[in-house]
Design a protein around this motif. Structure first.
Motif, PDB file in Angstrom:
ATOM      1  N   ASP A 221       0.801  -1.220   0.000  1.00 27.78           N
ATOM      2  CA  ASP A 221       0.000   0.000   0.000  1.00 27.78           C
ATOM      3  C   ASP A 221       0.836   1.273   0.000  1.00 27.78           C
ATOM      4  OD1 ASP A 221      -2.481  -1.333   0.030  1.00 27.78           O
ATOM      5  OD2 ASP A 221      -2.324  -1.674   2.190  1.00 27.78           O
ATOM      6  N   TYR A 222       2.101   1.168   0.365  1.00 28.26           N
ATOM      7  CA  TYR A 222       2.935   2.360   0.471  1.00 28.26           C
ATOM      8  C   TYR A 222       3.539   2.787  -0.867  1.00 28.26           C
ATOM      9  CZ  TYR A 222       2.614   1.416   5.474  1.00 28.26           C
ATOM     10  OH  TYR A 222       2.145   1.187   6.741  1.00 28.26           O
ATOM     11  N   GLY A 223       3.370   1.968  -1.908  1.00 26.83           N
ATOM     12  CA  GLY A 223       3.939   2.311  -3.213  1.00 26.83           C
ATOM     13  C   GLY A 223       5.441   2.168  -3.274  1.00 26.83           C
ATOM     14  N   ASP A 224       5.988   1.283  -2.442  1.00 19.46           N
ATOM     15  CA  ASP A 224       7.445   1.146  -2.359  1.00 19.46           C
ATOM     16  C   ASP A 224       8.057   0.357  -3.517  1.00 19.46           C
ATOM     17  OD1 ASP A 224       7.651   2.563   0.004  1.00 19.46           O
ATOM     18  OD2 ASP A 224       7.421   0.788   1.268  1.00 19.46           O
ATOM     19  N   TYR A 225       7.244  -0.297  -4.344  1.00 21.35           N
ATOM     20  CA  TYR A 225       7.789  -1.237  -5.319  1.00 21.35           C
ATOM     21  C   TYR A 225       7.742  -0.730  -6.754  1.00 21.35           C
ATOM     22  CZ  TYR A 225       7.159  -4.124  -1.204  1.00 21.35           C
ATOM     23  OH  TYR A 225       7.189  -4.610   0.075  1.00 21.35           O
ATOM     24  N   ILE A 226       7.472   0.566  -6.948  1.00 13.91           N
ATOM     25  CA  ILE A 226       7.546   1.170  -8.281  1.00 13.91           C
ATOM     26  C   ILE A 226       8.300   2.484  -8.184  1.00 13.91           C
ATOM     27  CG2 ILE A 226       5.435   0.092  -9.148  1.00 13.91           C
ATOM     28  CD1 ILE A 226       3.999   2.756  -8.673  1.00 13.91           C
ATOM     29  N   GLN A 227       8.766   2.970  -9.334  1.00 14.10           N
ATOM     30  CA  GLN A 227       9.486   4.235  -9.377  1.00 14.10           C
ATOM     31  C   GLN A 227       8.492   5.395  -9.474  1.00 14.10           C
ATOM     32  OE1 GLN A 227      12.796   4.816  -9.174  1.00 14.10           O
ATOM     33  NE2 GLN A 227      13.272   2.638  -8.917  1.00 14.10           N
ATOM     34  N   TRP A 228       8.666   6.395  -8.617  1.00 15.18           N
ATOM     35  CA  TRP A 228       7.838   7.592  -8.641  1.00 15.18           C
ATOM     36  C   TRP A 228       8.676   8.752  -9.174  1.00 15.18           C
ATOM     37  CZ3 TRP A 228       2.738   7.105  -7.567  1.00 15.18           C
ATOM     38  CH2 TRP A 228       2.342   5.964  -6.868  1.00 15.18           C
ATOM     39  N   GLU A 229       8.030   9.642  -9.909  1.00 20.30           N
ATOM     40  CA  GLU A 229       8.754  10.790 -10.459  1.00 20.30           C
ATOM     41  C   GLU A 229       9.307  11.678  -9.349  1.00 20.30           C
ATOM     42  OE1 GLU A 229       6.381  12.921 -13.229  1.00 20.30           O
ATOM     43  OE2 GLU A 229       6.222  11.245 -14.647  1.00 20.30           O
ATOM     44  N   THR A 230       8.521  11.823  -8.287  1.00 22.35           N
ATOM     45  CA  THR A 230       8.951  12.643  -7.152  1.00 22.35           C
ATOM     46  C   THR A 230       8.475  12.000  -5.855  1.00 22.35           C
ATOM     47  OG1 THR A 230       6.935  13.993  -7.130  1.00 22.35           O
ATOM     48  CG2 THR A 230       8.764  14.760  -8.526  1.00 22.35           C
ATOM     49  N   THR A 231       9.115  12.392  -4.770  1.00 23.65           N
ATOM     50  CA  THR A 231       8.675  11.936  -3.454  1.00 23.65           C
ATOM     51  C   THR A 231       7.269  12.435  -3.153  1.00 23.65           C
ATOM     52  OG1 THR A 231      10.960  11.958  -2.653  1.00 23.65           O
ATOM     53  CG2 THR A 231       9.225  11.957  -0.988  1.00 23.65           C
ATOM     54  N   GLU A 232       6.967  13.646  -3.646  1.00 26.77           N
ATOM     55  CA  GLU A 232       5.645  14.210  -3.430  1.00 26.77           C
ATOM     56  C   GLU A 232       4.562  13.362  -4.094  1.00 26.77           C
ATOM     57  OE1 GLU A 232       8.666  17.093  -2.584  1.00 26.77           O
ATOM     58  OE2 GLU A 232       8.303  15.889  -4.385  1.00 26.77           O
ATOM     59  N   ALA A 236       1.505  11.649  -2.166  1.00 31.17           N
ATOM     60  CA  ALA A 236       0.126  11.943  -2.570  1.00 31.17           C
ATOM     61  C   ALA A 236      -0.639  10.654  -2.844  1.00 31.17           C
ATOM     62  CB  ALA A 236       0.126  12.835  -3.811  1.00 31.17           C
ATOM     63  N   ASN A 237       0.037   9.666  -3.399  1.00 33.68           N
ATOM     64  CA  ASN A 237      -0.593   8.379  -3.665  1.00 33.68           C
ATOM     65  C   ASN A 237      -1.039   7.713  -2.359  1.00 33.68           C
ATOM     66  OD1 ASN A 237      -1.034   5.878  -5.528  1.00 33.68           O
ATOM     67  ND2 ASN A 237       0.289   5.110  -3.890  1.00 33.68           N
ATOM     68  N   LEU A 238      -0.156   7.731  -1.355  1.00 38.94           N
ATOM     69  CA  LEU A 238      -0.491   7.127  -0.067  1.00 38.94           C
ATOM     70  C   LEU A 238      -1.630   7.890   0.609  1.00 38.94           C
ATOM     71  CD1 LEU A 238       0.039   5.046   2.118  1.00 38.94           C
ATOM     72  CD2 LEU A 238       1.872   6.510   3.008  1.00 38.94           C
ATOM     73  N   ALA A 239      -1.601   9.211   0.494  1.00 38.11           N
ATOM     74  CA  ALA A 239      -2.672  10.010   1.088  1.00 38.11           C
ATOM     75  C   ALA A 239      -4.012   9.685   0.427  1.00 38.11           C
ATOM     76  CB  ALA A 239      -2.352  11.499   0.932  1.00 38.11           C
TER      77      ALA A 239
END
Length: 392
Positions: A221-232, A236-239
């Motif tokens: 659920d934390y999105g730890d297993y894909i690359q994100w363009e930014t930390t923000e 935002a995805n987790l929120a």
């Protein structure tokens, strides 16, 4: 996957060469032989191609999904039927190796055929072959008002893997049909992104329980297993995912406690963020969750990863009566017949499916509602768990 590729291919080819002896004994059809080896060559080519496809791309994920199913169809029937040939070879050893008996090879092929059909069912229909599993657990200090209290637990939805709305609804209807006092969800609502749940919000909003629905986060659920363009973007995805829990009617517990009251008495429901061994993040804080909770309160803990039980919960200064976890999926592959239970995941997790007990503390590990990677389940069917609390 690349590191394990040589071992997988060696195991596969070893089983193939041995299994091929049964085919030679039963038939001499050249066309059948060519087809047998052609399938292997195509699958090996597919596995190697995965390495050269862009990592994390949709194409790579699709290839991996299909190859996992096809590899299981090709490997499992052969691997688990060759012991018949091995047993025959032991007998042949003491008889100066006479030719293989036709009946032994036919038995090998028969076992392989049954296993092939089982695997085929698992990867085509097993993903929504929901099973209700029931446990009754007794406690001497359970408040009398909660004698007979029922919990329906689901876990590991992995909504990003769903494609069949009717199949998913079948499972959700089964959850509601249990008419439990509460519904508890123990993490992994999505594979990676909150948007995976958008399509399924109306369906999951239909889950009903008179004393409420509660949830925690899982490692995915934390999105730890894909690359994100930014930390923000990751934050935002987790929120957004946390908002979705509310939109489907679940109160998300983030290292906190809630009091459930009935008949003038109460129990405490705890929920921690994900905490796991073996390289998984340790976000959860049980001390924070139990802060202010009376030592003598009856406590139920939702914690996604079962390794948290032995790693933290059993040694916690407060007595946690029952912990509910998921995470393992039972590896979506295994055998459960007549009380016997086995899956390769048991060599990774000591507690991997079902009920476990140490003294007066219990852990229940749910096999999962959804699926990930392999688009199916073989032997380890998707689960709706119903736990009844009894006072001794």
């Amino acid at each position: 996957m690349a590191k394990r590729l040589p071992l997988i291919i060696l195991l596969w080819l070893g089983a193939d060469l041995y299994f091929y002896q049964a085919i030679q004994t039963v038939t001499s059809s050249g066309a059948f032989v060519w087809l047998y080896w052609l399938i292997d060559l195509l699958l090996i080519g597919g596995i190697v191609s995965v390495i050269f496809v862009k990592r994390g791309s949709e194409l790579q994920q699709t290839l991996i999904t299909w190859l996992m199913g096809l590899m299981l169809l090709a490997l499992i029937p052969r691997l688990f039927s060759v012991p018949v040939l091995l047993a025959e070879d032991i007998i042949r050893l003491f008889r100066s190796f006479p030719p293989r008996a036709v009946w032994a090879s036919e038995l090998t092929l028969g076992i392989a055929a049954v296993l092939f059909l089982t695997v085929l069912f698992g990867i085509t229909r097993g993903r929504h072959f929901y099973r209700v599993r029931r446990e009754t657990i007794s406690f001497p200090d359970l408040p009398e008002a909660f004698d007979g209290f029922t919990i329906t637990q689901i876990t590991d939805v992995h909504s990003g893997s769903f494609t069949n709305a009717a199949g998913v609804q079948k499972g959700l209807d089964l959850v509601n049909a249990q008419h439990s006092d509460v519904i508890l969800f123990t993490g992994d609502l999505v594979n990676h992104q909150a948007s995976e749940m958008d399509r399924w919000i109306p369906a999951f909003s239909g889950l009903k329980a008179p004393m409420g629905k509660f949830s925690v986060l899982g490692n995915h659920d934390y999105g730890d297993y894909i690359q994100w363009e930014t930390t923000e973007a990751r934050d935002a995805n987790l929120a957004r995912l946390k908002q979705i829990h509310g939109e489907i009617g679940f109160r998300l517990l983030l290292d906190e406690a809630v009091i459930l009251q009935k008949g003038g008495q109460s129990i405490v429901l705890l929920g921690v963020e994900n905490w796991g061994k073996g390289g998984f993040h340790k976000y959860g804080d049980l001390k924070k969750a139990t802060a202010g909770v009376p030592d003598d309160a009856f406590k139920i803990l939702m914690s996604h990863d079962p390794s948290h039980w032995e790693g933290v919960t059993l040694g916690h200064h407060q007595h946690i009566h029952l912990t509910l976890s998921g995470h393992t999926h039972g590896m979506q592959f295994g055998v459960e017949l007549f009380g016997f239970k086995w899956s390769p995941i048991k060599y990774v997790y000591k507690q991997w499916a079902g009920l476990y007990q140490q003294g007066s503390r219990f852990l229940y590990v749910n096999r999962g509602f959804g699926f990930l990677g392999l688009k199916g389940r073989i032997g380890m069917w998707p689960e709706v768990a119903v736990i009844t609390l009894k006072r001794k």
